[in-house]
Write a protein that holds these residues in place. Sequence first.
Motif, PDB file in Angstrom:
ATOM      1  N   UNK A   1       0.835  -1.206   0.000  1.00  0.00           N
ATOM      2  CA  UNK A   1       0.000   0.000   0.000  1.00  0.00           C
ATOM      3  C   UNK A   1       0.866   1.253   0.000  1.00  0.00           C
ATOM      4  N   UNK A   2       1.905   1.267   0.813  1.00  0.00           N
ATOM      5  CA  UNK A   2       2.813   2.410   0.859  1.00  0.00           C
ATOM      6  C   UNK A   2       3.459   2.642  -0.502  1.00  0.00           C
ATOM      7  N   UNK A   3       3.836   1.565  -1.178  1.00  0.00           N
ATOM      8  CA  UNK A   3       4.444   1.674  -2.497  1.00  0.00           C
ATOM      9  C   UNK A   3       3.467   2.252  -3.506  1.00  0.00           C
ATOM     10  N   UNK A   4       2.227   1.767  -3.486  1.00  0.00           N
ATOM     11  CA  UNK A   4       1.226   2.282  -4.415  1.00  0.00           C
ATOM     12  C   UNK A   4       0.931   3.761  -4.163  1.00  0.00           C
TER      13      UNK A   4
ATOM     14  N   UNK B   1       9.631  10.499   1.572  1.00  0.00           N
ATOM     15  CA  UNK B   1      10.905   9.788   1.710  1.00  0.00           C
ATOM     16  C   UNK B   1      10.717   8.461   2.437  1.00  0.00           C
ATOM     17  N   UNK B   2       9.862   8.451   3.459  1.00  0.00           N
ATOM     18  CA  UNK B   2       9.613   7.218   4.210  1.00  0.00           C
ATOM     19  C   UNK B   2       8.866   6.198   3.357  1.00  0.00           C
ATOM     20  N   UNK B   3       7.898   6.647   2.551  1.00  0.00           N
ATOM     21  CA  UNK B   3       7.199   5.729   1.656  1.00  0.00           C
ATOM     22  C   UNK B   3       8.172   5.091   0.675  1.00  0.00           C
ATOM     23  N   UNK B   4       9.075   5.907   0.138  1.00  0.00           N
ATOM     24  CA  UNK B   4      10.075   5.368  -0.791  1.00  0.00           C
ATOM     25  C   UNK B   4      11.020   4.408  -0.074  1.00  0.00           C
ATOM     26  N   UNK B   5      11.342   4.711   1.180  1.00  0.00           N
ATOM     27  CA  UNK B   5      12.206   3.815   1.965  1.00  0.00           C
ATOM     28  C   UNK B   5      11.522   2.473   2.182  1.00  0.00           C
ATOM     29  N   UNK B   6      10.238   2.498   2.478  1.00  0.00           N
ATOM     30  CA  UNK B   6       9.488   1.258   2.671  1.00  0.00           C
ATOM     31  C   UNK B   6       9.471   0.453   1.376  1.00  0.00           C
ATOM     32  N   UNK B   7       9.219   1.133   0.253  1.00  0.00           N
ATOM     33  CA  UNK B   7       9.176   0.458  -1.043  1.00  0.00           C
ATOM     34  C   UNK B   7      10.521  -0.184  -1.376  1.00  0.00           C
ATOM     35  N   UNK B   8      11.605   0.547  -1.133  1.00  0.00           N
ATOM     36  CA  UNK B   8      12.940   0.017  -1.420  1.00  0.00           C
ATOM     37  C   UNK B   8      13.269  -1.150  -0.498  1.00  0.00           C
TER      38      UNK B   8
ATOM     39  N   UNK C   1       4.047   5.660  -5.769  1.00  0.00           N
ATOM     40  CA  UNK C   1       4.154   5.701  -7.228  1.00  0.00           C
ATOM     41  C   UNK C   1       2.978   6.418  -7.879  1.00  0.00           C
ATOM     42  N   UNK C   2       1.819   6.437  -7.212  1.00  0.00           N
ATOM     43  CA  UNK C   2       0.664   7.157  -7.761  1.00  0.00           C
ATOM     44  C   UNK C   2       0.611   8.600  -7.283  1.00  0.00           C
ATOM     45  N   UNK C   3       1.588   8.986  -6.452  1.00  0.00           N
ATOM     46  CA  UNK C   3       1.715  10.353  -5.939  1.00  0.00           C
ATOM     47  C   UNK C   3       0.480  10.781  -5.144  1.00  0.00           C
ATOM     48  N   UNK C   4       0.051   9.881  -4.281  1.00  0.00           N
ATOM     49  CA  UNK C   4      -1.145  10.127  -3.481  1.00  0.00           C
ATOM     50  C   UNK C   4      -0.820  10.600  -2.068  1.00  0.00           C
ATOM     51  N   UNK C   5       0.373  11.122  -1.861  1.00  0.00           N
ATOM     52  CA  UNK C   5       0.725  11.610  -0.525  1.00  0.00           C
ATOM     53  C   UNK C   5      -0.282  12.612   0.050  1.00  0.00           C
ATOM     54  N   UNK C   6      -0.897  13.500  -0.774  1.00  0.00           N
ATOM     55  CA  UNK C   6      -1.898  14.409  -0.206  1.00  0.00           C
ATOM     56  C   UNK C   6      -3.045  13.692   0.502  1.00  0.00           C
ATOM     57  N   UNK C   7      -3.332  12.451   0.097  1.00  0.00           N
ATOM     58  CA  UNK C   7      -4.411  11.686   0.727  1.00  0.00           C
ATOM     59  C   UNK C   7      -4.095  11.337   2.179  1.00  0.00           C
TER      60      UNK C   7
END
Length: 227
Positions: A155-158, A180-187, A161-167
């Motif tokens: 979910x964090x990855x999606x 940055x944390x979402x990208x860290x989780x994805x990586x 990549x969909x740029x839904x951080x405002x949500x």
Amino acid sequence: MTSIPLAEELLLLAYDDRTGKATGSRIGLDLGMAAAVLVDLALVGRVAYVDGFLKAVDPTPIGDPIADAVLAKVAEDEPHTPAQWLQRLRHRLRTRVLEDLVSRGVIQDVDETQMGVIHVHRYPTTDHAFEAEIRGRLAQALITESICDERTAALATLLSVTRMEPALRLPPEEVERAHARLEQIAAGAGFSGSANLEDSIVRPAVALVVATLGKAISVSLGAPKPA
């Protein structure tokens, strides 16, 4: 609480609880939801990424009408790449998910008429329990360095990549750190970057599906606009 499909989680995050209107990129949400259905199928061992294509490796239904319809389509159709499946599946998927959530009383369909002829539908939340659980999981993942479970990492990855951080509804000063944390989780999950899938915190087969879908979404959305 019983978990709900990832596509429903994305949609509940994207729609404002009170106004019932979608926020953010429409195409981003639709692509993310299409990917989410495929990820859910990968999590239960029904689809896999094989030789450049997403394929059904077990056609047994999982009991979710939308996911089972997608699984049947993947099993019966000729092989397609992750990008091709996203485009084939995203059309009308949002409508089907909205209808399912309305039928279960999670959201309400408010049909309004504007200018006497134009029908506009809003979907305010009526049962907040599911979204509260989703936001709680994400909040925990964002504020700690603890390892996420597979579903939360996906979910964090999606979201990334969909740029839904405002949500996530964070204060402006926290958005960059959250990204940055979402990208860290994805990586860390092997879903992006150069992480070795064998060292992933999730099963390599699942990581491969999420990684290829994430790349396909990124390509489809193009480069993000400068802030």
